[in-house]
Design an enzyme around this catalytic site. Structure first.
Site, PDB file in Angstrom:
ATOM      1  N   LYS A 276     -10.343   1.878  12.523  1.00 19.15           N
ATOM      2  CA  LYS A 276     -11.263   0.385  13.253  1.00 19.15           C
ATOM      3  C   LYS A 276     -11.410   1.430  14.645  1.00 19.15           C
ATOM      4  O   LYS A 276     -12.619   0.891  14.416  1.00 19.15           O
ATOM      5  CB  LYS A 276     -10.619  -0.759  13.167  1.00 19.15           C
ATOM      6  CG  LYS A 276     -10.355  -1.698  12.541  1.00 19.15           C
ATOM      7  CD  LYS A 276      -9.508  -2.897  12.367  1.00 19.15           C
ATOM      8  CE  LYS A 276      -9.407  -3.664  10.964  1.00 19.15           C
ATOM      9  NZ  LYS A 276      -9.405  -5.231  11.261  1.00 19.15           N
ATOM     10  N   ASP A 312     -13.991  -9.355  12.785  1.00 19.23           N
ATOM     11  CA  ASP A 312     -12.739  -9.972  13.078  1.00 19.23           C
ATOM     12  C   ASP A 312     -12.440 -10.853  14.014  1.00 19.23           C
ATOM     13  O   ASP A 312     -12.100 -11.758  14.160  1.00 19.23           O
ATOM     14  CB  ASP A 312     -11.242  -9.040  13.315  1.00 19.23           C
ATOM     15  CG  ASP A 312     -11.301  -8.032  12.630  1.00 19.23           C
ATOM     16  OD1 ASP A 312     -11.391  -8.744  11.023  1.00 19.23           O
ATOM     17  OD2 ASP A 312     -11.011  -6.750  12.776  1.00 19.23           O
ATOM     18  N   ALA A 342      -2.193  -3.543  19.692  1.00 16.70           N
ATOM     19  CA  ALA A 342      -3.406  -2.801  21.084  1.00 16.70           C
ATOM     20  C   ALA A 342      -4.167  -2.275  19.913  1.00 16.70           C
ATOM     21  O   ALA A 342      -4.933  -1.755  20.633  1.00 16.70           O
ATOM     22  CB  ALA A 342      -2.970  -2.132  21.995  1.00 16.70           C
ATOM     23  N   ASN A 364       2.350  -4.866  23.576  1.00 17.44           N
ATOM     24  CA  ASN A 364       1.821  -4.040  22.464  1.00 17.44           C
ATOM     25  C   ASN A 364       3.394  -2.559  22.765  1.00 17.44           C
ATOM     26  O   ASN A 364       3.903  -2.506  23.862  1.00 17.44           O
ATOM     27  CB  ASN A 364       0.548  -3.499  22.850  1.00 17.44           C
ATOM     28  CG  ASN A 364       0.731  -1.912  21.376  1.00 17.44           C
ATOM     29  OD1 ASN A 364       0.581  -2.738  20.397  1.00 17.44           O
ATOM     30  ND2 ASN A 364       0.610  -0.894  21.568  1.00 17.44           N
ATOM     31  N   ARG A 365       3.697  -2.644  21.117  1.00 14.64           N
ATOM     32  CA  ARG A 365       4.658  -2.041  21.441  1.00 14.64           C
ATOM     33  C   ARG A 365       4.643  -0.839  22.416  1.00 14.64           C
ATOM     34  O   ARG A 365       5.662  -0.545  23.145  1.00 14.64           O
ATOM     35  CB  ARG A 365       5.297  -1.342  19.795  1.00 14.64           C
ATOM     36  CG  ARG A 365       6.327  -0.216  19.464  1.00 14.64           C
ATOM     37  CD  ARG A 365       6.444   0.095  18.294  1.00 14.64           C
ATOM     38  NE  ARG A 365       5.148   0.495  17.810  1.00 14.64           N
ATOM     39  CZ  ARG A 365       5.096   1.579  16.623  1.00 14.64           C
ATOM     40  NH1 ARG A 365       6.191   0.892  15.948  1.00 14.64           N
ATOM     41  NH2 ARG A 365       3.636   1.958  15.914  1.00 14.64           N
TER      42      ARG A 365
HETATM   43  P1  ATR Z   1      -5.696  -2.197  12.972  1.00 16.13           P
HETATM   44  O1  ATR Z   1      -7.269  -1.392  13.638  1.00 16.13           O
HETATM   45  O2  ATR Z   1      -5.571  -3.194  11.943  1.00 16.13           O
HETATM   46  O3  ATR Z   1      -5.038  -3.017  14.618  1.00 16.13           O
HETATM   47  P2  ATR Z   1      -3.736  -0.078  14.600  1.00 16.13           P
HETATM   48  O4  ATR Z   1      -5.185   0.428  14.968  1.00 16.13           O
HETATM   49  O5  ATR Z   1      -2.359   1.002  13.758  1.00 16.13           O
HETATM   50  O6  ATR Z   1      -4.493  -1.162  13.653  1.00 16.13           O
HETATM   51  O7  ATR Z   1      -3.134  -1.038  15.157  1.00 16.13           O
HETATM   52  C1  ATR Z   1      -1.454  -1.470  14.763  1.00 16.13           C
HETATM   53  C2  ATR Z   1      -0.731  -2.165  15.749  1.00 16.13           C
HETATM   54  O8  ATR Z   1       0.051  -2.694  15.631  1.00 16.13           O
HETATM   55  C3  ATR Z   1      -1.096  -0.971  16.898  1.00 16.13           C
HETATM   56  O9  ATR Z   1      -0.527  -1.661  17.935  1.00 16.13           O
HETATM   57  C4  ATR Z   1       1.197  -0.876  16.803  1.00 16.13           C
HETATM   58  O10 ATR Z   1       1.257  -0.437  17.979  1.00 16.13           O
HETATM   59  P3  ATR Z   1       1.109   0.946  18.573  1.00 16.13           P
HETATM   60  O11 ATR Z   1       0.034   0.473  19.379  1.00 16.13           O
HETATM   61  O12 ATR Z   1       2.860   0.658  19.574  1.00 16.13           O
HETATM   62  O13 ATR Z   1       1.424   1.917  17.567  1.00 16.13           O
HETATM   63  C5  ATR Z   1       1.587  -1.916  15.910  1.00 16.13           C
HETATM   64  N1  ATR Z   1       2.450  -1.500  15.907  1.00 16.13           N
HETATM   65  C6  ATR Z   1       2.538  -1.237  13.945  1.00 16.13           C
HETATM   66  N2  ATR Z   1       3.226  -0.824  13.650  1.00 16.13           N
HETATM   67  C7  ATR Z   1       4.739  -1.869  14.911  1.00 16.13           C
HETATM   68  C8  ATR Z   1       6.281  -2.155  14.873  1.00 16.13           C
HETATM   69  N3  ATR Z   1       7.002  -1.153  13.958  1.00 16.13           N
HETATM   70  N4  ATR Z   1       6.631  -2.719  15.930  1.00 16.13           N
HETATM   71  C9  ATR Z   1       5.134  -3.488  16.908  1.00 16.13           C
HETATM   72  N5  ATR Z   1       4.435  -2.325  16.583  1.00 16.13           N
HETATM   73  C10 ATR Z   1       4.156  -2.234  15.343  1.00 16.13           C
END
Ligand code: ATR
Length: 479
Positions: A276, A312, A342, A364-365
């Site tokens: 995105k 969204d 995030a 956020n993680r």
């Molecule tokens: P989108 O555009 O749909 O939001 P993205 O930018 O890839 O997709 O975001 C995915 C989100 O899910 C991120 O906040 C990611 O955390 P990180 O910034 O730490 O990568 C979070 N996410 C994905 N897998 C995760 C997991 N197993 N535990 C915690 N957070 C996770």
């Protein structure tokens, strides 16, 4: 035309499959003689219920034929003279032979990659004067898909370019849009990676009425296999009588977005995890909301210009507002709203909540991303392992945690009765996050609700109108 590829060990089973394929809507059957226990085609050709392509794929070309090469060619010759409508001969082992009335398909396969110089291979194949050319290569990613689509458009002869593997799905579905003569589909066991069942091509995608004027829309992301988009949008296009289709494109690299969109001649795209933000940076135009958010989930292509917006944000705002009203009989103004994640979805939702007057807290993680987003929004942030400190009344899962798994990003013990929860994950629909929220007495809005709202707004961008109310109701009940 749809070619059902039949891989069975005995003639009666081949014939049964052929009937099944015919009922499902296949136009032609490919009889894979290399799967037969005994290489005898007489009965099959005498009793076939569909026009037949006879193929005896050699093992060096990815098939099962282990016998000698002279026998293989002899079998094809016998098939051609015995009533086969087409015989498939590998380019690498091409031999001319008496073919009676059978038409010649010259084929080329690469199960490992999409090789360079395919264009010159196609030229050499065309020089053999076949009725059709078939080139099937593994699309390792979106770059290969784009190349194979371009090859299909420019094929020097009628024929089929097949993009094998998950990344190639769009070409298998939309072949006719790009000038392809046929697509290979499965009936029973698939004979190549990524093959779709005949029934799905006919019913879900209505490929028989695809022509070169069909508009193409796609969901681009990684993963996309779970997307309900094809089911929703193709149904809507059909009900509204619009000549358009919606396909899944697994985009392994966001930087390829425009190349792939150009090759597929997309009229619009739904952008999903994790692209995105990458796509937002590759647009010609974006509306104010999309610019502020820095992430888009909707692209509309108008006269070659890529225009982005974010549905969204309003979709989440609506879904949360309604759930909040059910819980507290007012919206989220002044409420503490925790956004988990995030990424692109999180950005849109945090932005929308702030616009609703909520006090946004990001977790956020990867902590730095949470902090950066919170600072941008002039909101707060908490550490991923200290969510309790958010003292949240609204909790939104905008991570991909729970997609296809039974995990929740929010500890069960933190749920309160007086809370509202929204999950952006919609597969499964009853995520652990939502189940635990409900068990604690919280009010919830699920991912299907969020999905349908943003999809409906997307449709309005693309075609100027939303989904018929009845359909929306049906999707709410059945997705
Ligand atoms: P989108 O555009 O749909 O939001 P993205 O930018 O890839 O997709 O975001 C995915 C989100 O899910 C991120 O906040 C990611 O955390 P990180 O910034 O730490 O990568 C979070 N996410 C994905 N897998 C995760 C997991 N197993 N535990 C915690 N957070 C996770």
């Amino acid at each position: 035309m749809i070619v059902a590829s039949i891989a069975e060990p005995a003639p009666d089973r081949v014939l049964a499959r052929m009937d099944e394929a015919k009922r499902a809507g296949a136009d032609v059957a490919e009889v894979r003689a290399d799967f037969l226990e005994r290489p005898e085609l007489g009965e099959i050709l005498a009793r076939k219920t569909l026009p037949a392509i006879v193929t005896a794929r050699a093992s060096w070309e990815g098939g099962r034929w282990r016998g000698n090469e002279d026998d293989r060619i002899a079998l094809l010759r016998t098939a051609a003279l015995g009533g086969a409508d087409y015989v498939d001969v590998e380019f690498k082992a091409y031999k001319d032979f008496e073919r009676g009335k059978a038409a010649l398909i010259v084929s080329y396969h690469d199960f490992e990659k999409t090789p360079e110089k395919l264009e010159s291979i196609a030229q050499k194949m065309a020089a053999l004067d076949p009725a059709a050319i078939k080139i099937a290569c593994l699309a390792r990613g979106a770059a290969d898909l784009a190349r194979l689509v371009e090859l299909q458009k420019n094929l020097p002869r009628p024929g089929a370019v097949v993009a094998m593997g998950e990344a190639g799905e769009a070409l298998r579905v939309m072949y006719a849009r790009y000038g392809g003569m046929m697509t290979y589909a499965s009936i029973g066991e698939a004979t190549a990676p990524g093959q779709l069942p005949v029934g799905e091509l006919v019913q879900a995608y209505r490929v028989k009425s695809v022509d070169d004027g069909t508009k193409v829309y796609a969901v681009v992301g990684d993963p996309v296999a779970h997307s309900r988009g094809p089911r929703v949008f193709n149904r809507v296009f059909h009900e509204l009588g619009i000549n358009a289709r919606y396909v899944r494109v697994r985009l392994d690299d966001g930087a390829l977005f425009r190349d792939v969109a150009a090759a597929l001649e997309l009229s619009g795209a739904s952008v999903t995890v994790p692209h995105k933000e990458a796509v937002a940076a590759r647009l010609d135009e974006a509306d104010e909301a999309a610019k502020a958010i820095g992430a888009v989930n909707t692209v509309t292509v108008l006269e070659g210009r890529f225009i982005g917006t974010n549905t969204d944000a309003p979709a989440a705002a609506e879904a949360i507002r309604e759930a909040a009203k059910r819980k507290w009989s007012h919206g989220v103004y002044g409420m503490r709203a925790l956004v988990l994640g995030a990424g692109g979805a999180a950005r849109a939702i945090a932005w929308a909540l702030r616009a609703e007057g909520a006090r946004v807290i990001v977790a956020n993680r990867t902590f730095d991303r949470a902090k950066a987003l919170a600072e941008e929004l002039r909101g707060e942030y908490v550490a991923w392992d200290r969510l309790i400190e958010a003292r949240a009344q609204v909790v939104v899962n905008a991570t991909s945690v729970g997609l296809g798994t039974d995990e929740s990003p929010f500890p069960r013990e933190l749920w309160k009765k007086d809370a509202v929860a929204l999950d952006c994950v919609y597969v499964p629909r009853a995520t652990r996050f939502l189940r635990e929220a409900r068990e604690a007495g919280a009010e919830t809005a699920d991912g299907v609700e969020m999905y349908l709202r943003q999809a409906n707004l997307q449709l309005q961008q693309w075609i100027g109108r939303g989904m018929p109310t009845e359909l929306l109701k049906e999707f709410r009940a059945t997705l």
